[in-house]
Design a protein around this motif. Structure first.
Motif, PDB file in Angstrom:
ATOM      1  N   ASP A 151      68.653  50.040  70.471  1.00 11.93           N
ATOM      2  CA  ASP A 151      68.119  49.482  69.224  1.00 11.93           C
ATOM      3  C   ASP A 151      69.240  49.450  68.189  1.00 11.93           C
ATOM      4  OD1 ASP A 151      66.741  48.933  66.870  1.00 11.93           O
ATOM      5  OD2 ASP A 151      65.099  50.318  67.281  1.00 11.93           O
ATOM      6  N   LYS A 152      69.535  48.265  67.668  1.00 13.38           N
ATOM      7  CA  LYS A 152      70.623  48.146  66.696  1.00 13.38           C
ATOM      8  C   LYS A 152      70.309  48.871  65.390  1.00 13.38           C
ATOM      9  CE  LYS A 152      69.197  43.714  64.649  1.00 13.38           C
ATOM     10  NZ  LYS A 152      69.007  44.266  63.285  1.00 13.38           N
ATOM     11  N   ALA A 153      69.045  49.219  65.164  1.00 10.30           N
ATOM     12  CA  ALA A 153      68.702  49.947  63.940  1.00 10.30           C
ATOM     13  C   ALA A 153      69.317  51.343  63.933  1.00 10.30           C
ATOM     14  CB  ALA A 153      67.181  50.049  63.790  1.00 10.30           C
ATOM     15  N   LEU A 154      69.567  51.909  65.112  1.00 10.11           N
ATOM     16  CA  LEU A 154      70.106  53.262  65.157  1.00 10.11           C
ATOM     17  C   LEU A 154      71.551  53.333  64.672  1.00 10.11           C
ATOM     18  CD1 LEU A 154      69.536  56.181  65.707  1.00 10.11           C
ATOM     19  CD2 LEU A 154      70.001  55.797  68.122  1.00 10.11           C
ATOM     20  N   ASP A 178      72.914  51.312  62.692  1.00  9.77           N
ATOM     21  CA  ASP A 178      72.824  50.989  61.260  1.00  9.77           C
ATOM     22  C   ASP A 178      72.484  52.240  60.454  1.00  9.77           C
ATOM     23  OD1 ASP A 178      73.365  48.359  61.809  1.00  9.77           O
ATOM     24  OD2 ASP A 178      71.276  47.686  61.677  1.00  9.77           O
ATOM     25  N   LEU A 231      67.185  57.753  61.274  1.00 12.99           N
ATOM     26  CA  LEU A 231      66.548  56.488  61.617  1.00 12.99           C
ATOM     27  C   LEU A 231      65.100  56.453  61.147  1.00 12.99           C
ATOM     28  CD1 LEU A 231      66.537  53.777  63.243  1.00 12.99           C
ATOM     29  CD2 LEU A 231      65.726  55.142  65.195  1.00 12.99           C
ATOM     30  N   ALA A 251      64.352  53.078  59.128  1.00  8.37           N
ATOM     31  CA  ALA A 251      63.718  52.021  59.934  1.00  8.37           C
ATOM     32  C   ALA A 251      62.608  52.621  60.790  1.00  8.37           C
ATOM     33  CB  ALA A 251      64.758  51.329  60.812  1.00  8.37           C
ATOM     34  N   GLN A 296      59.755  51.645  61.647  1.00  7.68           N
ATOM     35  CA  GLN A 296      59.006  50.729  62.503  1.00  7.68           C
ATOM     36  C   GLN A 296      59.866  50.147  63.629  1.00  7.68           C
ATOM     37  OE1 GLN A 296      55.737  50.559  62.129  1.00  7.68           O
ATOM     38  NE2 GLN A 296      56.008  51.961  60.404  1.00  7.68           N
ATOM     39  N   SER A 297      61.116  50.552  63.711  1.00  5.78           N
ATOM     40  CA  SER A 297      61.988  50.021  64.755  1.00  5.78           C
ATOM     41  C   SER A 297      61.554  50.531  66.131  1.00  5.78           C
ATOM     42  CB  SER A 297      63.437  50.433  64.478  1.00  5.78           C
ATOM     43  OG  SER A 297      63.573  51.845  64.562  1.00  5.78           O
ATOM     44  N   PRO A 298      61.919  49.825  67.201  1.00  9.01           N
ATOM     45  CA  PRO A 298      61.516  50.266  68.545  1.00  9.01           C
ATOM     46  C   PRO A 298      61.957  51.695  68.877  1.00  9.01           C
ATOM     47  CG  PRO A 298      62.300  48.009  68.623  1.00  9.01           C
ATOM     48  CD  PRO A 298      62.574  48.495  67.223  1.00  9.01           C
ATOM     49  N   ALA A 346      62.598  54.144  66.818  1.00  7.71           N
ATOM     50  CA  ALA A 346      61.836  55.095  66.002  1.00  7.71           C
ATOM     51  C   ALA A 346      60.443  55.306  66.578  1.00  7.71           C
ATOM     52  CB  ALA A 346      61.747  54.590  64.561  1.00  7.71           C
ATOM     53  N   GLN A 347      59.817  54.242  67.036  1.00 12.69           N
ATOM     54  CA  GLN A 347      58.494  54.389  67.641  1.00 12.69           C
ATOM     55  C   GLN A 347      58.553  55.212  68.924  1.00 12.69           C
ATOM     56  OE1 GLN A 347      55.484  53.240  66.142  1.00 12.69           O
ATOM     57  NE2 GLN A 347      57.028  53.237  64.523  1.00 12.69           N
TER      58      GLN A 347
END
Length: 272
Positions: free
Chosen positions: A214-217, A219, A227, A231, A233-235, A237-238
């Motif tokens: 997940d690119k949110a991590l 970031d 995280l 973010a 709601q990111s994959p 994080a879920q």
């Protein structure tokens, strides 16, 4: 001794770069947000990095506990107010990497007054099979091994579990597969590791869950924030939230077993 309610969890990996510290931090954040006070110990004692992930510069660290009369409460740093704290390690201190039994016993005697304040104690251990890593991993009630689909991660994680089994009698492991591109790859990665453990070690590791690539991590890492804060709601994080729910349920089931033992079993037996 008062009844213990703290579940200790070591988070470890066979090799570096698999996202172990990020998983420890974000699982801790999930449990804290779920109403569970949690203490996160940076147990990569000579190469501290949790403080970097959090963007803070602690005034003191665990070396001060060993070298001075500093109190544990003076060392603990709040990540979030009201129950999510971490204990910083030191950087560039070789003697902490190779702690002997006496030093480990001293460390736990100084830290033990803190443990009863928390539902969870997370030990973010260094990668590999350093003797200090192995000793700390054997102390906790649960062990979570972080792997990725890379072949080197699998072989090094297998080696870690083999040494803990043969040298420390540890036979229970939970596995998180990180950075997989699909659920199929997660399952295949775990099954490769589990098959080797069954065949050669007679061990049955348990799959705790996967955390998707997940690119949110990265970031969140660049922002030096968990995280779960930047973010949620990111994959990834879920996925982390789902794993935290499993840990929450496991602690509830283990409470009767925890009551009569110290959070860090081997250290307590050595120290007392």
């Amino acid at each position: 001794m008062t009844q213990n309610t703290t579940l200790s969890v070591s988070i470890l990996s066979g090799k570096g770069g698999v996202g172990k510290t990020n998983i420890a931090l974000n699982l801790g954040y999930c449990l804290y947000r779920g109403g569970h006070p949690l203490l996160l110990m940076d147990c990569d004692l000579g190469l501290a990095n949790l403080d970097v992930l959090l963007g803070i510069a602690p005034d003191r660290n665990m070396q001060d506990l060993l070298d001075s009369d500093a109190a544990p409460r003076d060392i603990a740093v709040p990540i979030e107010q009201g129950g999510f704290d971490f204990l910083p390690a030191a950087s560039g201190v070789p003697e902490l990497v190779e702690m002997d039994g006496d030093m480990r016993a001293l460390l736990v005697r100084k830290l033990e007054p803190l443990f009863s304040n928390y539902d969870f104690l997370f030990l973010d251990l260094g990668a590999g099979i350093n003797p200090t890593v192995l000793a700390f991993a054997a102390m906790t009630q649960l062990r979570i091994v972080i792997v990725t689909p890379e072949p080197t991660s699998l072989t090094d994680s297998y080696a870690l579990m083999k040494v803990l089994s043969t040298q420390h009698g540890v036979r229970d492991f939970f596995v998180i597969v990180n950075q997989a591109e699909s659920r199929k790859e997660e399952t295949q990665t775990f099954e490769r590791l589990a098959a080797a453990c069954r065949k050669f070690l007679d061990i049955e590791p348990q799959f705790l869950g996967g955390v998707r690539l997940d690119k949110a991590l990265p970031d969140a890492v660049r922002k030096q924030k968990p995280l779960m804060r930047v973010a949620p709601q990111s994959p990834a994080a879920q996925d982390l939230f789902s794993i935290a729910v499993k840990l929450q349920r496991m602690r509830s089931a283990l409470l009767p077993e925890l009551a009569d033992r110290h959070p860090l079993r081997a250290l307590s037996e050595e120290a007392y």
